[in-house]
Scaffold this active site. Structure first.
Site, PDB file in Angstrom:
ATOM      1  CG  HIS A   1      -2.043   0.915   1.211  1.00  9.40           C
ATOM      2  ND1 HIS A   1      -2.228   1.862   0.222  1.00  9.40           N
ATOM      3  CD2 HIS A   1      -3.126   1.039   2.037  1.00  9.40           C
ATOM      4  CE1 HIS A   1      -3.355   2.522   0.447  1.00  9.40           C
ATOM      5  NE2 HIS A   1      -3.916   2.036   1.538  1.00  9.40           N
TER       6      HIS A   1
ATOM      7  CE1 TYR B   1      -4.050   5.886   5.930  1.00  6.78           C
ATOM      8  CE2 TYR B   1      -4.542   4.695   3.912  1.00  6.78           C
ATOM      9  CZ  TYR B   1      -4.967   5.332   5.066  1.00  6.78           C
ATOM     10  OH  TYR B   1      -6.304   5.440   5.363  1.00  6.78           O
TER      11      TYR B   1
HETATM   12  C1  LIG Z   1     -15.080   0.910   3.527  1.00  5.01           C
HETATM   13  C2  LIG Z   1     -13.864   1.217   2.702  1.00  5.01           C
HETATM   14  C3  LIG Z   1     -12.610   0.895   3.185  1.00  5.01           C
HETATM   15  C4  LIG Z   1     -11.460   1.110   2.394  1.00  5.01           C
HETATM   16  N1  LIG Z   1     -10.237   0.681   2.829  1.00  5.01           N
HETATM   17  C5  LIG Z   1      -9.184   0.688   1.978  1.00  5.01           C
HETATM   18  C6  LIG Z   1      -7.995   0.001   2.291  1.00  5.01           C
HETATM   19  O1  LIG Z   1      -7.877  -0.691   3.304  1.00  5.01           O
HETATM   20  N2  LIG Z   1      -6.959   0.093   1.404  1.00  5.01           N
HETATM   21  C7  LIG Z   1      -7.076   0.789   0.226  1.00  5.01           C
HETATM   22  O2  LIG Z   1      -6.114   0.849  -0.537  1.00  5.01           O
HETATM   23  N3  LIG Z   1      -8.218   1.394  -0.111  1.00  5.01           N
HETATM   24  C8  LIG Z   1      -9.278   1.335   0.719  1.00  5.01           C
HETATM   25  N4  LIG Z   1     -10.474   1.864   0.323  1.00  5.01           N
HETATM   26  C9  LIG Z   1     -10.614   2.364  -1.050  1.00  5.01           C
HETATM   27  C10 LIG Z   1     -11.173   1.250  -1.956  1.00  5.01           C
HETATM   28  O3  LIG Z   1     -10.242   0.185  -2.081  1.00  5.01           O
HETATM   29  C11 LIG Z   1     -11.509   1.776  -3.354  1.00  5.01           C
HETATM   30  O4  LIG Z   1     -10.312   2.190  -3.972  1.00  5.01           O
HETATM   31  C12 LIG Z   1     -12.499   2.941  -3.302  1.00  5.01           C
HETATM   32  O5  LIG Z   1     -13.581   2.645  -2.446  1.00  5.01           O
HETATM   33  C13 LIG Z   1     -13.068   3.255  -4.691  1.00  5.01           C
HETATM   34  O6  LIG Z   1     -13.723   2.144  -5.232  1.00  5.01           O
HETATM   35  P1  LIG Z   1     -15.349   1.984  -5.184  1.00  5.01           P
HETATM   36  O7  LIG Z   1     -15.923   3.256  -5.724  1.00  5.01           O
HETATM   37  O8  LIG Z   1     -15.622   0.795  -6.047  1.00  5.01           O
HETATM   38  O9  LIG Z   1     -15.723   1.782  -3.760  1.00  5.01           O
HETATM   39  C14 LIG Z   1     -11.602   1.707   1.127  1.00  5.01           C
HETATM   40  C15 LIG Z   1     -12.875   2.080   0.679  1.00  5.01           C
HETATM   41  C16 LIG Z   1     -13.995   1.819   1.434  1.00  5.01           C
HETATM   42  C17 LIG Z   1     -15.354   2.168   0.889  1.00  5.01           C
END
Ligand SMILES: Cc1cc2nc3c(=O)[nH]c(=O)nc-3n(C[C@H](O)[C@H](O)[C@H](O)COP(=O)(O)O)c2cc1C
Length: 415
Positions: free
Chosen positions: A229, A234
């Protein structure tokens, strides 16, 4: 066994991927059946082989923190039955790949007290049942390892609206030196502490922590791949950006110096057989801030990632700058960033895209147009863990479902 030694083809065989009885799926879930030779399988359902990893389709669960581990006591940072049910649901539905949420390589690197960790062998062993369950479905599963840097010790997002993200009980932001970053620059002074600049020795320790975490993930948990990551502000992202990294040693200043830590971590984490994914923020979305990271930097970085043996670049955006531009999240809003990288790297690097991808046709076009090689989905999977099934229906593709769910829909199950 029948009398003449013939095997009864109707006999349930137990899976050998789990240490308990589970009816074996003879075909991996999520694979498209090729029952009509005249019909082409849509790109989204074309399998993809990356080193020794064979994905059954191109749809993946994007890493998503669930903030569901114990925040104190002996189980601090370990998985619970919640995680098995949550990730197991995606496995049961034939998802092409599952990526476990950001999992910290160091207790102080958690974004919140309820984050997952993989800083000990016991933590890695606790993750193993999730991996085994995915493998019993023929589904591939990886883990995102990271360190939250100056954004660590925050509040679980489901509490954040009440409390603000920065400081929390069970956190460590009041412990001197526990929240670290390339430079002592707070993410946002209203709600985050000013981090302590990492020393050279601490950087060496961090590199080792990433190395050990990846080794545990492979050797103890049994994951199929690891993602580093380096996005969303971060620790590794804050080293890349000139807006957050003001160091004057070999890890700061020039572009080559700012990417040095990420490359050193890649070198100790990569594996000859398993693919390595890296997630970056394709753009920091703060062009008004001097030194901020933009897509041109990501494109430049991609050449180094190829040279250092990265297999998949997962392109997200934002998170490193509290003054970043607010963007409108329309369907596929981050695809242009992935596409810009893909156009540059061609076949030398696989690219994953993510961000409000909600429709099968749209996702399929991303793959068929060659804008990216893998489509990652976050929130739409939370709403519907059987999204892959829905998208297969939408594209008129029949995929393999788990035995228990398939026969009521398709009987006989397959020829
Ligand atoms: C509940 C939640 C937790 C997330 N935690 C992380 C994470 O642990 N690591 C990360 O790289 N992105 C994290 N993200 C970002 C998602 O991986 C993703 O890139 C982002 O939600 C956009 O995609 P989506 O529109 O399909 O949700 C998180 C997003 C959400 C909604």
């Amino acid at each position: 066994m029948l009398a003449n030694g013939e095997v009864n083809r109707y006999l349930t065989q137990p899976s050998d991927e789990v240490p308990y009885f589970y009816p074996k799926n003879k075909i991996p879930l999520g694979i498209a059946y090729k029952n009509d030779p005249n019909k082409q399988i849509p790109g989204l359902f074309n399998p993809l082989t990356i080193k020794n990893l064979k994905l059954n389709n191109r749809i993946g669960v994007s890493p998503m923190c669930t903030y569901s581990s114990a925040h104190d006591g002996p189980d601090l940072g370990k998985v619970t039955p919640f995680h098995l049910v949550h990730y197991g649901a995606f496995a049961l539905q034939g998802t092409g790949l599952i990526m476990i949420e950001a999992t910290s390589v160091d207790p102080n690197g958690r974004t919140s007290p309820e984050d997952l960790g993989i800083w000990s062998d016991e933590h890695a062993l606790a993750l193993k049942p999730i991996v085994e369950f995915a493998h019993a479905q023929g589904v591939k599963i990886g883990i995102q390892i990271g360190h939250a840097g100056r954004k660590s010790s925050g509040t679980a997002m489901y509490n954040a609206l009440q409390k603000g993200v920065g400081k929390t009980e069970f956190g460590w932001s009041d412990v001197p030196g526990a929240v670290v970053a390339p430079s002592p620059i707070s993410y946002s002074e209203d709600s985050y502490v000013t981090p302590t600049e990492l020393s050279g020795d601490q950087i060496q320790e961090l590199i080792k922590n990433f190395r050990d975490a990846a080794k545990r993930a492979r050797d103890i948990s049994g994951f199929d791949f690891v993602e580093i990551h380096a996005a969303h502000g971060y620790l590794l992202n804050s080293f890349l950006s000139g807006a957050s990294n003001k160091r004057t040693d070999q890890y700061g200043g020039s572009f080559e110096n700012r990417i040095r830590l990420l490359l050193k971590i890649i070198d100790v984490v990569k594996d000859d057989h398993q693919p390595l994914f890296v997630r970056v923020s394709g753009s920091e979305l703060a062009p008004q801030i001097e030194g901020s990271w933009d897509i041109e930097d990501t494109i430049k970085l991609s050449d180094y990632l190829i040279e250092h043996g990265v297999d998949v670049l997962d392109v997200s955006s934002g998170g490193n700058n509290s003054q970043a531009q607010r963007r409108k999240a329309y369907q596929g809003f981050q695809v242009p960033l992935a596409k810009a990288v893909k156009e540059h790297v061609g076949d030398k690097l696989l690219v994953a895209t993510v961000g409000k991808i909600e429709e099968a046709k749209f996702a399929n076009e991303i793959i068929e147009n060659g804008d990216a090689d893998i489509v990652l989905v976050g929130k739409a999977f939370l709403q519907n863990p059987s999204l892959v099934w829905k998208w297969a229906n939408d594209l008129f593709v029949r995929i393999k479902h788990t035995n228990q769910y398939e026969w009521p829909y398709y009987y006989p199950p397959f020829k």
